[in-house]
Design an enzyme around this catalytic site. Structure first.
Site, PDB file in Angstrom:
ATOM      1  CB  SER A 106      92.301  27.924  -6.578  1.00  0.00           C
ATOM      2  OG  SER A 106      92.014  28.226  -5.223  1.00  0.00           O
ATOM      3  N   GLY A 132      98.227  37.175 -13.567  1.00  0.00           N
ATOM      4  CA  GLY A 132      98.581  37.133 -14.992  1.00  0.00           C
ATOM      5  C   GLY A 132      99.451  38.310 -15.389  1.00  0.00           C
ATOM      6  N   GLY A 190      94.200  36.353 -19.042  1.00  0.00           N
ATOM      7  CA  GLY A 190      94.084  37.086 -17.780  1.00  0.00           C
ATOM      8  C   GLY A 190      95.348  37.870 -17.482  1.00  0.00           C
ATOM      9  N   GLY A 191      96.098  38.196 -18.525  1.00  0.00           N
ATOM     10  CA  GLY A 191      97.364  38.909 -18.343  1.00  0.00           C
ATOM     11  C   GLY A 191      97.198  40.397 -18.094  1.00  0.00           C
ATOM     12  CB  SER A 217      94.008  42.088 -13.715  1.00  0.00           C
ATOM     13  OG  SER A 217      93.765  42.326 -12.345  1.00  0.00           O
ATOM     14  N   GLY A 218      96.439  41.310 -11.904  1.00  0.00           N
ATOM     15  CA  GLY A 218      96.799  40.369 -10.850  1.00  0.00           C
ATOM     16  C   GLY A 218      97.944  39.421 -11.188  1.00  0.00           C
ATOM     17  CE1 TYR A 248      88.008  30.528  -8.657  1.00  0.00           C
ATOM     18  CE2 TYR A 248      88.557  29.571  -6.528  1.00  0.00           C
ATOM     19  CZ  TYR A 248      88.921  30.303  -7.638  1.00  0.00           C
ATOM     20  OH  TYR A 248      90.197  30.807  -7.741  1.00  0.00           O
TER      21      TYR A 248
HETATM   22  N1  LIG Z   1      94.088  36.041  -6.098  1.00  0.00           N
HETATM   23  C1  LIG Z   1      93.815  34.928  -5.444  1.00  0.00           C
HETATM   24  O1  LIG Z   1      93.648  34.921  -4.209  1.00  0.00           O
HETATM   25  C2  LIG Z   1      93.732  33.616  -6.192  1.00  0.00           C
HETATM   26  C3  LIG Z   1      93.802  32.436  -5.442  1.00  0.00           C
HETATM   27  C4  LIG Z   1      93.735  31.234  -6.096  1.00  0.00           C
HETATM   28  C5  LIG Z   1      93.584  31.187  -7.460  1.00  0.00           C
HETATM   29  N2  LIG Z   1      93.504  32.347  -8.163  1.00  0.00           N
HETATM   30  C6  LIG Z   1      93.333  32.236  -9.617  1.00  0.00           C
HETATM   31  O2  LIG Z   1      94.308  33.028 -10.246  1.00  0.00           O
HETATM   32  C7  LIG Z   1      93.823  33.445 -11.518  1.00  0.00           C
HETATM   33  C8  LIG Z   1      94.091  34.920 -11.694  1.00  0.00           C
HETATM   34  O3  LIG Z   1      93.366  35.629 -10.713  1.00  0.00           O
HETATM   35  P1  LIG Z   1      93.874  37.020 -10.115  1.00  0.00           P
HETATM   36  O4  LIG Z   1      93.939  36.863  -8.668  1.00  0.00           O
HETATM   37  O5  LIG Z   1      95.044  37.459 -10.871  1.00  0.00           O
HETATM   38  O6  LIG Z   1      92.594  37.928 -10.411  1.00  0.00           O
HETATM   39  P2  LIG Z   1      92.408  39.278 -11.244  1.00  0.00           P
HETATM   40  O7  LIG Z   1      93.437  40.262 -10.839  1.00  0.00           O
HETATM   41  O8  LIG Z   1      90.983  39.635 -11.098  1.00  0.00           O
HETATM   42  O9  LIG Z   1      92.718  38.828 -12.737  1.00  0.00           O
HETATM   43  C9  LIG Z   1      91.839  38.008 -13.459  1.00  0.00           C
HETATM   44  C10 LIG Z   1      92.187  38.156 -14.915  1.00  0.00           C
HETATM   45  O10 LIG Z   1      91.407  37.238 -15.685  1.00  0.00           O
HETATM   46  C11 LIG Z   1      90.731  37.967 -16.704  1.00  0.00           C
HETATM   47  N3  LIG Z   1      89.490  37.263 -17.001  1.00  0.00           N
HETATM   48  C12 LIG Z   1      88.491  36.965 -16.156  1.00  0.00           C
HETATM   49  N4  LIG Z   1      87.523  36.325 -16.821  1.00  0.00           N
HETATM   50  C13 LIG Z   1      87.930  36.224 -18.112  1.00  0.00           C
HETATM   51  C14 LIG Z   1      87.384  35.675 -19.280  1.00  0.00           C
HETATM   52  N5  LIG Z   1      86.167  35.097 -19.287  1.00  0.00           N
HETATM   53  N6  LIG Z   1      88.076  35.740 -20.434  1.00  0.00           N
HETATM   54  C15 LIG Z   1      89.289  36.331 -20.460  1.00  0.00           C
HETATM   55  N7  LIG Z   1      89.871  36.879 -19.387  1.00  0.00           N
HETATM   56  C16 LIG Z   1      89.188  36.824 -18.225  1.00  0.00           C
HETATM   57  C17 LIG Z   1      90.535  39.358 -16.105  1.00  0.00           C
HETATM   58  O11 LIG Z   1      90.317  40.363 -17.076  1.00  0.00           O
HETATM   59  P3  LIG Z   1      88.809  40.793 -17.496  1.00  0.00           P
HETATM   60  O12 LIG Z   1      87.993  40.808 -16.231  1.00  0.00           O
HETATM   61  O13 LIG Z   1      88.968  42.126 -18.135  1.00  0.00           O
HETATM   62  O14 LIG Z   1      88.349  39.745 -18.443  1.00  0.00           O
HETATM   63  C18 LIG Z   1      91.885  39.543 -15.453  1.00  0.00           C
HETATM   64  O15 LIG Z   1      92.865  39.876 -16.399  1.00  0.00           O
HETATM   65  C19 LIG Z   1      92.350  33.040 -11.564  1.00  0.00           C
HETATM   66  O16 LIG Z   1      92.214  31.869 -12.335  1.00  0.00           O
HETATM   67  C20 LIG Z   1      92.018  32.781 -10.115  1.00  0.00           C
HETATM   68  O17 LIG Z   1      90.964  31.843  -9.977  1.00  0.00           O
HETATM   69  C21 LIG Z   1      93.582  33.559  -7.567  1.00  0.00           C
END
Ligand SMILES: NC(=O)c1ccc[n+]([C@@H]2O[C@H](COP(=O)([O-])OP(=O)(O)OC[C@H]3O[C@@H](n4cnc5c(N)ncnc54)[C@H](OP(=O)(O)O)[C@@H]3O)[C@@H](O)[C@H]2O)c1
Length: 249
Positions: A137, A19, A13-14, A16-17, A150
């Site tokens: 999370s 990662g 997940g590197g 976006s966001g 989730y």
């Molecule tokens: N942002 C928040 O509020 C929040 C809060 C608590 C926890 N989190 C956790 O933080 C982590 C990162 O989230 P983020 O906020 O950075 O979201 P994000 O910006 O949407 O990034 C998610 C990343 O994961 C990748 N991804 C998703 N499904 C995948 C798969 N099956 N295989 C490989 N890569 C995959 C996406 O790329 P592709 O879609 O191109 O695969 C993207 O690089 C997640 O585990 C999320 O549950 C986030």
């Protein structure tokens, strides 16, 4: 000298966001990073942002062949690995009466099973003294309506952390969970049908978060850096909660 000088990291997940912010911070601290994600365009964009010392590998963590391919590339290019940050994750907001077997299997397939095999398949490459950071999370601690499946996947991740911390300690490998609160990344807009709904969630979280704001990806990168580096040398099996106090006060 950077805190990760000479280290090799895989960050799922590197692209976006959280990662991506973590990958950029790790490179600034002297690491070489392998970033993954399913969308090639996002990977290309992330690679340009990070700039150097980065290899982008397209793949789905729910697909075990993709994970094998990822680690084969790491083995060929670097011969070993010091850090894993498992940040790839998926969220779909559904009240319990609307949850389908497909939603359940997809959410567990990516977040729990995908994270599990991301780590298991890295083990032959992971060097003694390494660090594993699993992104969970704050939801795994709370009972938020419509996040049941989730949140359960994130509780599973928190549990993997304890087991692996115990299993890998003899090799000096530390395993910790990072549990973010609401962080401004594309995952917020992605889980709602409209911008208005997403903004409503932002406003609601801002109101119920003791620090009075939504978190930033660079703040999660700082927490991931702490866990990945020797700065946290006496921490293993913990859940580092970085959520503006929402689960704690
Ligand atoms: N942002 C928040 O509020 C929040 C809060 C608590 C926890 N989190 C956790 O933080 C982590 C990162 O989230 P983020 O906020 O950075 O979201 P994000 O910006 O949407 O990034 C998610 C990343 O994961 C990748 N991804 C998703 N499904 C995948 C798969 N099956 N295989 C490989 N890569 C995959 C996406 O790329 P592709 O879609 O191109 O695969 C993207 O690089 C997640 O585990 C999320 O549950 C986030």
């Amino acid at each position: 000298m950077g805190k990760l000088q000479g280290k090799v990291a895989v960050i799922t997940g590197g692209s976006s966001g959280i990662g991506l912010a973590t990958a950029a911070r790790f490179v600034a601290e002297g690491a070489y990073v392998f970033i993954t994600g399913r969308r090639q365009a996002e990977l290309d964009r992330a690679k340009a942002i990070i700039g150097s010392n980065v290899t982008a590998v397209q793949g789905d963590i729910a697909n075990l062949d993709d994970l094998d391919r990822l680690y084969e590339i790491v083995r060929r290019e670097k011969g070993g690995l010091d850090i894993i940050v498992a940040s790839a994750g998926y969220v779909e907001v559904l009240p319990t009466e609307s949850v389908t077997p497909e939603h359940f299997d997809k959410t567990f397939g990516i977040n729990a099973r995908g994270t599990y095999f991301t780590v298991q398949k890295a083990l032959p490459l992971l060097r003694d003294g390494g660090s594993v950071v699993l992104v969970a999370s704050g939801m795994h601690i709370k009972g938020f309506p419509a996040y049941g499946v989730y949140a359960a996947t994130k509780a599973a991740i928190r549990s993997f952390t304890r087991t692996w911390a115990a299993e890998f300690k003899s090799r000096g490998i530390r395993v910790n969970t990072l549990s973010p609160g609401l962080i401004e990344t594309p995952i917020i807009d992605g889980q709602f049908d409209s911008k208005e709904e997403a903004d409503g969630a932002r406003a609601m979280f801002k109101q119920i978060t003791p620090l009075g704001r939504i978190g930033r990806a660079d703040e999660m990168a700082a927490a991931a850096l702490f866990l990945a580096s020797d700065e946290s040398s006496y921490s293993t099996g913990i859940d580092l909660i970085a959520d503006g106090g929402i689960t704690q006060l």
